[in-house]
Design an enzyme around this catalytic site. Structure first.
Site, short mmCIF file in Angstrom:
data_model
loop_
_atom_site.label_atom_id
_atom_site.label_comp_id
_atom_site.label_asym_id
_atom_site.label_seq_id
_atom_site.Cartn_x
_atom_site.Cartn_y
_atom_site.Cartn_z
CE LYS A 35 3.18 -18.06 0.13
NZ LYS A 35 2.48 -19.29 0.55
CG ASP A 43 -0.32 -20.11 2.11
OD1 ASP A 43 0.39 -19.67 3.03
OD2 ASP A 43 0.08 -20.97 1.30
CG ASP A 93 -7.02 -4.15 3.92
OD1 ASP A 93 -8.04 -4.12 4.65
OD2 ASP A 93 -6.96 -3.53 2.85
CG ASP A 141 -11.87 -6.94 5.63
OD1 ASP A 141 -11.55 -6.20 6.58
OD2 ASP A 141 -12.13 -6.51 4.50
CE1 TYR A 191 -3.17 -2.82 -0.11
CE2 TYR A 191 -3.95 -2.18 2.06
CZ TYR A 191 -4.06 -2.98 0.93
OH TYR A 191 -5.04 -3.93 0.86
#
Length: 366
Positions: free
Chosen positions: A197, A229, A253, A257, A142
């Site tokens: 990751k 993942d 982010d 959610d 971002y």
């Protein structure tokens, strides 16, 4: 810092349901503080509608007011149908610019299953899901907003940025937060889980390496690792294992959610975005223009964000009145949503925004 006699709060209502939920949050904040003069609220414009009207989504006057305020309180930003020529949403500039210009490096998203709410994970009960996602808020992919490249309509690129300073401070904040909590619901262990990751990308391997270095200063807190993942599976299968999760901007982010969906949805998800000098508070949900003006938006996430704001201000200024008010908001919400008649539509009920807010304010007055 020492307590102040008066705190300046910059208020930006925003777009869509933003004004409705913001007003609900303000009502709860005022009800939680018996001293009416302790907080001074000042309203400022920003958002997608403002961009439509003026070509500017975040006026410099609003930024200066937010920078100088003791805290910033917000409804919701952006409208999907209002886009700039490059396809991005200018309404989102308010939150994004605040993060970068005020260095709000810690995005704190509590994920807590309250009594009265049935989790999508039906075998988990209230109290069994209670963790915090600590998302690095100024780096990662971002950080490339506005700086990516599109070449001849054929190639597009954005660059992720991860620094030692940014990683050290967010991981350290995660360990300090874990020290202040009661541990994971499953086993009571104070635990920081680094989500990355690292098996594929050097930048995330670097993030993990720095996390290991910081962890040496916190032998009383367990350090755990999860690949992004795998984490999407773990938050569904064993959310009770987690205490504090620390991760890069975009990953944070996404999984916040997912976490919110397990405790009732985005309407139940408060957010604090804080740096060394400033704090910005809003619910994690968007502006939901499809239900704006209908009086059915879930105000609880914004009300809980108001509680986070009071707690942050109180701890920052050693003001016990604010700390107590923040805790009272959390308890009042817990009391109200035990009543099936006061559940909003996204939790399977029919209560209006005003009815829920009235009930929270009544609980705070009791």
């Amino acid at each position: 810092m020492t307590p102040k006699t008066r705190y300046e709060i910059a208020v930006v209502h925003g777009d869509g349901i933003g004004p409705e939920v913001c007003e609900a949050g303000l009502r709860a904040i005022k009800a939680a503080l018996p001293d009416e003069g302790k907080l001074a609220f000042r309203e400022y414009p920003a958002g997608a509608r403002l961009w439509q009207e003026t070509g500017v989504s975040f006026p410099e006057e609003t930024f200066n007011a937010c920078r100088d305020a003791d805290a910033i309180f917000h409804g919701a930003a952006g409208l999907p149908e209002v886009t700039a020529p490059d396809g991005t949403e200018p309404g989102l500039d308010f939150g994004l610019q605040l993060r970068f210009r005020l260095d709000l490096y810690a995005n704190i998203r509590p994920i807590k299953l309250h009594p009265g709410v049935t989790s999508a994970l039906r075998h988990f009960e209230p109290g069994e899901i209670d963790y915090v996602i600590l998302r690095e808020n100024t780096e990662g992919f971002y950080a490339a907003r506005g700086g990516g490249n599109v070449v001849r309509g054929e190639i597009a690129s954005d660059t992720s940025i991860i620094t030692r300073k940014g990683t050290e401070r967010i991981v350290r904040k995660a360990f300090e937060l874990a020290r202040s909590r009661n541990g994971a619901p499953r086993d009571g262990r104070k635990r920081v889980t680094c989500c990355d990751k690292a098996n594929v990308l050097r930048s995330y391997a670097f993030f993990r390496r720095v996390a290991r270095e910081v962890a040496e200063d916190y032998p009383d807190v367990e350090l755990d690792f999860a690949l992004i993942d795998a984490m999407t599976v773990h938050l569904v299968k064993r959310p009770d294992f987690y205490d504090v999760i620390v991760t890069e901007n975009m990953f944070g982010d996404i999984i916040s959610d997912l976490g919110a969906a397990t405790v009732g949805g985005m309407g139940m998800s408060p957010t604090a975005e804080v740096g060394d000098d400033n704090g910005f508070f809003q619910a994690a949900h968007g502006s939901a223009p499809d239900i704006a003006g209908r009086g059915i938006a879930n105000p609880i996430g914004t009300i809980l964000s108001g509680g986070l704001m009071l707690t942050w201000l109180g701890e920052r200024h050693r003001d016990n009145a604010l700390i107590d008010a923040g805790a009272r908001i959390d308890r009042a919400v817990g009391k109200v949503i035990r009543d099936p008649g006061l559940l909003p539509g996204d939790l399977g009920g029919t209560a209006t925004s005003v009815a829920i807010t009235d009930a929270v304010c009544e609980a705070l007055a009791g």
